[in-house]
Design an enzyme around this catalytic site. Structure first.
Site, PDB file in Angstrom:
ATOM      1  N   GLU A  87       0.862  -1.178   0.000  1.00  0.00           N
ATOM      2  CA  GLU A  87       0.000   0.000   0.000  1.00  0.00           C
ATOM      3  C   GLU A  87       0.901   1.232   0.000  1.00  0.00           C
ATOM      4  OE1 GLU A  87      -2.789   0.011   3.275  1.00  0.00           O
ATOM      5  OE2 GLU A  87      -3.370   2.103   2.914  1.00  0.00           O
ATOM      6  N   ASP A  97      -5.973   9.042  10.256  1.00  0.00           N
ATOM      7  CA  ASP A  97      -4.654   8.551  10.644  1.00  0.00           C
ATOM      8  C   ASP A  97      -4.242   9.060  12.017  1.00  0.00           C
ATOM      9  OD1 ASP A  97      -3.629   6.886   8.480  1.00  0.00           O
ATOM     10  OD2 ASP A  97      -3.889   8.681   7.259  1.00  0.00           O
TER      11      ASP A  97
END
Ligand SMILES: Cc1ncc(COP(=O)(O)O)c(C=O)c1O
Lengths: 385, 261
Positions: free
Chosen positions: B46, B57
């Site tokens: 990824e 995040d």
């Protein structure tokens, strides 16, 4: 300015661009709001709080001396006279009642100027809920008074050190926190931003400003409806609530943004904090930091309904500089004895400029929402003096 | 090869899938880290395309994002860096929807395809809003991966599994990315629920930090995604060899688990 439907669309804008972990929580808020809003019991509780706690209805004040100087007829909708000092309390009490009805025990909020944070801390104290408020470190420094107020009211204030350390980053951090706290916590968004149903719900709670002003204008003005309706725009909640009361009239709607935070006037289509709307971005699609002396306008975007009103041409969005806003603040103080918040002073500044430039015809009637009072800004202004 | 075909064939070979994450452009030599991860046994990688406001995040990937942006990383630059990287290990881009909207989903997905990227993850694009991007991705042969979370109710979970391409991303816990001391209990429950409604590969991500945790999380899924644990090391100055050695440990742990009688 109606119900944007289950997908929360205002034309091409709005929607619910949230992580899958927040989809269920947003739906839950929408269901609860759709069920509560038509309920007479909920309406009664909210109306009572707005009357006995907030001090509504707020007056509509004709400002005689400044009007005479400008050659227009200026009326101020006095949200500065509400409990806690700004319009933010209207929305917060609605959402806090909703949160309690949903069985939530904790309010989460982001704040820029600290007015939404103070309002949230106040509502939490009033309704027996806990409150956690995220605030950018830069705003903590320039709105220190409001940080003390929130803490005194029992709220936890969490400094946000990332990015521009202002409202944008506080909002991101509040969303991150909510992902891990949906079970007991309710995210009390402070403006007409965020994923569906927030832009619609916050506008609905704020439309009390526009509805009251409409009735007051009808009593005050021979024309019943003003020629212009003006409000400052950060995310756009006081403006949306104000416009909602006049959108079906002939009044021209003007939203005034800070030059350095002009999402509606200068932004491009994008997706941030859950909604498709207009945001300040660089050529690569990175969100640009806003810069305004008014912490509450220091946001690089605007609520989706404003983006839609702009595209429709129903509302116009203009910008004002820091200097124009501070001079307008002083001028209003000296002519009328009203010390407005720096955010609200942006709206006043545009009226002063437009009247001077002949853009407002002589004798025009202007209804301006004065969103808050300036106590919180005295230290910022002192540094400039 | 299509991402999903590749993952299915690896799974069919009896292997637990391992997908590390790397923030594109985090250092000047980030492609060397990418190479090291590929060589250490990644089944796919990824690649984060940094966005200024990464709302899902935690601190580690926020820090990596800031570092990349401070270096001047852009989508175009990162795609340029990886063009011609390798055919053996598929790359999956991950970013926030604003960067997709910037050029429009069609042009964005075409640019991914031209750079050799075969999948796309957009954490702030839920099922309900994914139509336009899904069409754009499908039309150029890029797999748009959808995410499922412990809060996803049943009929919706099946719909996510049905409309996801490449694999289904099982978000192990209610929270942001970032290292955790233990694998959340919700991980196994969610992975089993998804596997009950699809034969598409299911990878568990968020909080998987150690080889033991990878083994544990992979038990009820087809594999794991490891992000913050790698980025923490990269931010602390780990070389490509260091990072490769870390991933190789995870690879071995997953393979040993399989080989045990
Ligand atoms: C007094 C005042 N006015 C205006 C704003 C801007 O918010 P909005 O555009 O949502 O009304 C704020 C925000 O903090 C504020 O405190």
């Amino acid at each position: 300015m109606g119900d944007p439907g289950r997908q929360g669309r205002f034309g091409n804008y709005g929607g619910g661009y949230v992580p899958e972990s927040l989809v269920a929580a947003c739906r839950q808020v929408e269901e609860a709001f759709r069920e509560a809003w038509p309920d007479p019991g909920f309406q009664q509780s909210l109306a009572r709080l707005l009357a006995v706690q907030v001090g509504r209805p707020t007056p509509l004040t004709p400002v005689r001396r400044l009007s005479a100087e400008l050659g227009i007829n200026l009326l101020l909708k006095r949200e500065d006279l509400t409990h806690t000092g700004s319009h933010k309390i209207n929305n917060v009490l609605g959402q806090a009642l909703l949160a309690r009805r949903m069985g939530k025990t904790h309010l989460i909020a982001e704040t820029g100027a600290g007015q939404h944070g103070v309002a949230t801390a106040t509502a939490a104290a009033l309704l027996g809920l806990a409150a956690t408020v995220f605030m950018g470190q830069r705003d903590i420094e320039r709105q220190a008074l409001n940080v003390y107020r929130m803490r005194m009211l029992g709220a936890e204030v969490v400094p946000v050190e990332t990015g521009s350390r202002t409202l944008k980053d506080a909002t991101s951090q509040a969303m991150r926190h909510w992902v891990g706290a949906t079970e007991h916590s309710y995210y009390c968004v402070g403006s007409v931003i965020g994923p569906h149903p927030y832009p619609w719900m916050v506008r609905t709670f704020q439309r009390v400003i526009g509805d009251e002003a409409r009735g007051q204008c009808a009593a005050e003005l021979s024309t019943a409806v003003p020629d212009y309706v003006v409000a400052c725009v950060g995310g756009g909640s006081n403006a949306a609530g104000t416009f909602a009361g006049f959108v079906d009239t002939s009044a021209r709607l003007v939203g005034v943004e800070a030059e350095g935070g002009a999402g509606a006037a200068l932004g491009r289509v994008g997706v941030l904090h859950g909604a498709r709307s207009l945001f300040l971005q660089d050529g690569d699609g990175q969100i640009v930091e806003a810069h305004s002396i008014a912490a509450g306008l220091d946001y690089p975007g605007v609520g989706p309904e404003h983006a839609h009103l702009r595209d429709l041409g129903r509302a116009r969005y203009v910008t004002v500089t820091d200097d124009e806003a501070t001079s307008a603040l002083v001028r209003l103080a000296r002519t009328e004895g009203i010390v407005a918040a720096l955010e609200s002073a942006h709206a006043v500044a545009w009226v002063i400029r437009a009247a001077g430039a002949g853009e407002l015809p002589p004798g025009a009637t202007v209804m301006l929402t004065l969103s808050g009072r300036g106590d919180k800004d005295v230290s910022t202004l002192k540094e400039l003096a | 090869m299509r991402l999903e075909d590749h993952l299915r064939s690896r799974r069919a070979a009896g292997r637990k899938l391992l997908m590390p994450y790397l923030t594109g452009g985090v250092t000047a030599t980030w492609v060397d880290h990418l190479r090291a991860l590929a060589d250490a046994g990644a089944d796919a990688i990824e690649v984060g395309l940094p966005f200024s406001d990464p709302t899902l995040d935690g601190v580690t990937i926020q820090e990596a994002t800031d570092a990349a942006l401070a270096r001047g990383a852009t989508v175009r630059g990162i795609l340029g860096d990886i063009t011609g990287f390798t055919d053996d290990v598929p790359l999956v881009a991950s970013t926030y929807y604003n960067l997709v909207v910037r050029d429009g989903p069609e042009r964005f997905c075409a640019a991914l395809r031209d750079a050799g990227i075969s999948g796309l993850i957009v954490p702030d694009l839920p099922l309900d809003e994914a139509g336009e991007a899904a069409d754009a991705a499908a039309s150029v042969g890029v797999d748009l991966v959808l995410l499922a979370s412990p809060a996803t109710p049943q009929p919706r979970l099946a719909e996510i599994a049905r409309r996801s391409r490449g694999f289904v991303y099982a978000v192990s816990l209610m929270g942001t990315t970032g290292e955790r001391a233990t694998v959340a209990e919700s991980a196994a429950t969610l992975a089993s629920r998804i596997k009950g409604s699809t034969d598409r590969p299911v990878l568990v991500g968020f909080g998987i930090s150690t080889p033991q945790q990878a083994v544990e999380a992979a038990r009820s899924a087809d594999g794991v995604i490891v992000g913050a644990a790698i980025m923490r090391r990269v931010l602390d100055g780990a070389t490509p060899d260091d990072v490769g050695a870390d991933l190789a440990k995870m690879r071995r742990a997953l393979d040993q688990e399989r080989d045990q009688p």
